[in-house]
Design a protein around this motif. Sequence first.
Motif, mmCIF file in Angstrom:
data_model
loop_
_atom_site.group_PDB
_atom_site.id
_atom_site.type_symbol
_atom_site.label_atom_id
_atom_site.label_comp_id
_atom_site.label_asym_id
_atom_site.label_seq_id
_atom_site.Cartn_x
_atom_site.Cartn_y
_atom_site.Cartn_z
ATOM 1 N N ASP A 65 0.751 -1.045 -0.067
ATOM 2 C CA ASP A 65 0.121 0.135 0.103
ATOM 3 C C ASP A 65 0.805 1.162 0.081
ATOM 4 O O ASP A 65 0.101 2.373 0.305
ATOM 5 C CB ASP A 65 -0.946 -0.048 1.298
ATOM 6 C CG ASP A 65 -2.316 0.642 0.840
ATOM 7 O OD1 ASP A 65 -2.619 0.965 -0.254
ATOM 8 O OD2 ASP A 65 -3.146 0.677 1.623
ATOM 9 N N ALA A 66 2.306 1.012 -0.435
ATOM 10 C CA ALA A 66 2.953 2.219 -0.356
ATOM 11 C C ALA A 66 3.863 2.253 -1.385
ATOM 12 O O ALA A 66 4.158 3.285 -2.442
ATOM 13 C CB ALA A 66 3.595 2.270 1.138
ATOM 14 N N THR A 67 4.619 1.122 -2.036
ATOM 15 C CA THR A 67 5.720 1.407 -2.888
ATOM 16 C C THR A 67 5.439 0.243 -4.199
ATOM 17 O O THR A 67 5.902 0.632 -4.970
ATOM 18 C CB THR A 67 7.011 0.841 -2.119
ATOM 19 O OG1 THR A 67 7.214 -0.440 -1.827
ATOM 20 C CG2 THR A 67 7.483 2.044 -0.977
ATOM 21 N N VAL A 68 4.586 -0.918 -3.942
ATOM 22 C CA VAL A 68 4.759 -1.877 -4.876
ATOM 23 C C VAL A 68 3.300 -2.890 -4.582
ATOM 24 O O VAL A 68 2.785 -2.577 -3.620
ATOM 25 C CB VAL A 68 5.784 -2.785 -4.774
ATOM 26 C CG1 VAL A 68 5.594 -3.730 -3.521
ATOM 27 C CG2 VAL A 68 6.037 -3.566 -6.251
ATOM 28 N N CYS A 69 2.932 -2.987 -6.000
ATOM 29 C CA CYS A 69 1.380 -3.920 -6.186
ATOM 30 C C CYS A 69 1.552 -4.946 -7.109
ATOM 31 O O CYS A 69 2.032 -4.458 -8.139
ATOM 32 C CB CYS A 69 0.123 -2.846 -6.659
ATOM 33 S SG CYS A 69 -1.183 -3.526 -6.912
ATOM 34 N N TYR A 70 1.609 -5.955 -6.614
ATOM 35 C CA TYR A 70 1.752 -7.078 -7.495
ATOM 36 C C TYR A 70 0.427 -7.545 -7.993
ATOM 37 O O TYR A 70 -0.512 -7.992 -6.949
ATOM 38 C CB TYR A 70 2.413 -8.347 -6.705
ATOM 39 C CG TYR A 70 3.963 -8.370 -6.451
ATOM 40 C CD1 TYR A 70 4.876 -8.268 -7.764
ATOM 41 C CD2 TYR A 70 4.418 -7.419 -5.462
ATOM 42 C CE1 TYR A 70 6.344 -8.217 -7.385
ATOM 43 C CE2 TYR A 70 5.907 -7.141 -5.429
ATOM 44 C CZ TYR A 70 6.733 -7.485 -6.321
ATOM 45 O OH TYR A 70 7.773 -7.222 -6.150
ATOM 46 N N LEU A 71 0.140 -7.765 -9.180
ATOM 47 C CA LEU A 71 -1.418 -8.121 -9.435
ATOM 48 C C LEU A 71 -1.185 -9.795 -9.771
ATOM 49 O O LEU A 71 -0.120 -10.053 -10.356
ATOM 50 C CB LEU A 71 -1.845 -7.536 -11.025
ATOM 51 C CG LEU A 71 -3.041 -7.830 -11.662
ATOM 52 C CD1 LEU A 71 -4.096 -7.169 -10.522
ATOM 53 C CD2 LEU A 71 -3.296 -6.978 -12.888
ATOM 54 N N GLN A 72 -2.290 -10.357 -9.174
ATOM 55 C CA GLN A 72 -2.165 -11.663 -9.245
ATOM 56 C C GLN A 72 -3.470 -12.474 -9.575
ATOM 57 O O GLN A 72 -4.397 -12.137 -8.986
ATOM 58 C CB GLN A 72 -1.629 -12.466 -7.605
ATOM 59 C CG GLN A 72 -1.641 -13.895 -7.820
ATOM 60 C CD GLN A 72 -0.453 -14.513 -8.592
ATOM 61 O OE1 GLN A 72 0.690 -13.916 -9.019
ATOM 62 N NE2 GLN A 72 -0.277 -15.932 -8.774
ATOM 63 N N ASP A 73 -3.562 -13.151 -10.765
ATOM 64 C CA ASP A 73 -4.911 -13.905 -10.970
ATOM 65 C C ASP A 73 -5.881 -12.833 -11.424
ATOM 66 O O ASP A 73 -6.818 -12.359 -10.490
ATOM 67 C CB ASP A 73 -5.394 -14.727 -9.842
ATOM 68 C CG ASP A 73 -4.641 -15.646 -9.304
ATOM 69 O OD1 ASP A 73 -3.539 -15.991 -9.924
ATOM 70 O OD2 ASP A 73 -5.015 -16.497 -8.317
ATOM 71 N N VAL A 74 -5.955 -12.583 -12.574
ATOM 72 C CA VAL A 74 -7.038 -11.925 -13.154
ATOM 73 C C VAL A 74 -8.050 -13.055 -14.057
ATOM 74 O O VAL A 74 -7.014 -13.438 -14.988
ATOM 75 C CB VAL A 74 -6.803 -10.865 -14.216
ATOM 76 C CG1 VAL A 74 -7.933 -10.035 -14.668
ATOM 77 C CG2 VAL A 74 -5.721 -9.781 -13.328
ATOM 78 N N LEU A 75 -9.005 -13.104 -13.676
ATOM 79 C CA LEU A 75 -9.810 -14.377 -14.502
ATOM 80 C C LEU A 75 -11.097 -13.966 -14.730
ATOM 81 O O LEU A 75 -11.779 -13.562 -13.774
ATOM 82 C CB LEU A 75 -9.451 -15.729 -13.856
ATOM 83 C CG LEU A 75 -10.166 -16.042 -12.446
ATOM 84 C CD1 LEU A 75 -9.953 -17.601 -12.303
ATOM 85 C CD2 LEU A 75 -9.074 -15.443 -11.361
ATOM 86 N N VAL A 76 -11.712 -14.518 -15.960
ATOM 87 C CA VAL A 76 -12.969 -14.118 -16.435
ATOM 88 C C VAL A 76 -13.826 -15.619 -16.813
ATOM 89 O O VAL A 76 -12.908 -15.944 -17.459
ATOM 90 C CB VAL A 76 -13.147 -12.976 -17.156
ATOM 91 C CG1 VAL A 76 -14.718 -12.688 -17.655
ATOM 92 C CG2 VAL A 76 -12.687 -11.530 -16.820
ATOM 93 N N HIS A 77 -14.854 -15.829 -16.421
ATOM 94 C CA HIS A 77 -15.332 -16.974 -16.798
ATOM 95 C C HIS A 77 -15.536 -16.860 -18.457
ATOM 96 O O HIS A 77 -16.086 -15.899 -18.983
ATOM 97 C CB HIS A 77 -16.949 -17.222 -16.346
ATOM 98 C CG HIS A 77 -17.325 -18.412 -16.483
ATOM 99 N ND1 HIS A 77 -17.658 -19.099 -17.773
ATOM 100 C CD2 HIS A 77 -17.402 -19.637 -15.346
ATOM 101 C CE1 HIS A 77 -18.201 -20.221 -17.550
ATOM 102 N NE2 HIS A 77 -17.911 -20.594 -16.052
ATOM 103 N N PRO A 78 -15.178 -18.050 -19.181
ATOM 104 C CA PRO A 78 -15.212 -17.918 -20.449
ATOM 105 C C PRO A 78 -16.633 -17.492 -21.216
ATOM 106 O O PRO A 78 -16.713 -17.140 -22.503
ATOM 107 C CB PRO A 78 -15.015 -19.501 -20.992
ATOM 108 C CG PRO A 78 -14.020 -19.933 -19.971
ATOM 109 C CD PRO A 78 -14.403 -19.173 -18.394
ATOM 110 N N ASP A 79 -17.718 -17.734 -20.469
ATOM 111 C CA ASP A 79 -18.946 -17.543 -21.177
ATOM 112 C C ASP A 79 -19.260 -15.808 -21.132
ATOM 113 O O ASP A 79 -20.184 -15.475 -21.999
ATOM 114 C CB ASP A 79 -20.066 -17.669 -19.939
ATOM 115 C CG ASP A 79 -20.246 -19.305 -19.714
ATOM 116 O OD1 ASP A 79 -19.700 -19.941 -20.531
ATOM 117 O OD2 ASP A 79 -21.078 -19.595 -18.988
#
Length: 140
Positions: A65-79
């Motif tokens: 919440d200050a210097t770095v943000c790691y994005l992990q798992d972006v997923l959307v249902h194939p439908d």
Amino acid sequence: MDEAVIAPETDVPLGELRQLYGAVGWTAYTENPELLGKGVAGSSYVVTARLGGRLVGLARAMSDDATVCYLQDVLVHPDVHRRGIGRALVRAVLDRYRTVRQKVLLTDDEPAQRAFYESLGYAEIRDFGPGTLRAFVRYD
Ligand SMILES: CC(C)(COP(=O)(O)OP(=O)(O)OC[C@H]1O[C@@H](n2cnc3c(N)ncnc32)[C@H](O)[C@@H]1OP(=O)(O)O)[C@@H](O)C(=O)NCCC(=O)NCCS
């Protein structure tokens, strides 16, 4: 079709997580549901997409919440791919961490992923040119 509701969420039920992660074929997670539940619950920020109450997308981030943000798992249902849900999920994470300068993520080397993240302002490390950045990962 109704608009997906994009909102931060805690305590996403494990059954729903298993279904969603299973729908995109992420078996490394679904084969170990306890670890999946622990990972999502231990994330700094989880945002979901729901359509008529049904979980159709999720993104999670780890950050100081200050210097770095790691994005992990972006997923959307194939439908419901290509309806802007993935983009809305990432934008919600980026907005939450708008004061954090360094945003990092690791993803598969596929053209769709490149197009998706570039459309959201991320650049691949290889595009920074020689002598600039290098990424390392270790899997145990
Ligand atoms: C990647 C993923 C999250 C995209 O979700 P989505 O809701 O379908 O994406 P959006 O509709 O928000 O797409 C936003 C933009 O990304 C790009 N994009 C997304 N999917 C794409 C594809 N299959 N091929 C090419 N470009 C794509 C496009 O520029 C798109 O904008 P456009 O539809 O106006 O052309 C989804 O395909 C997914 O869940 N895949 C499986 C899991 C995964 O691989 N996640 C990423 C790694 S963490």
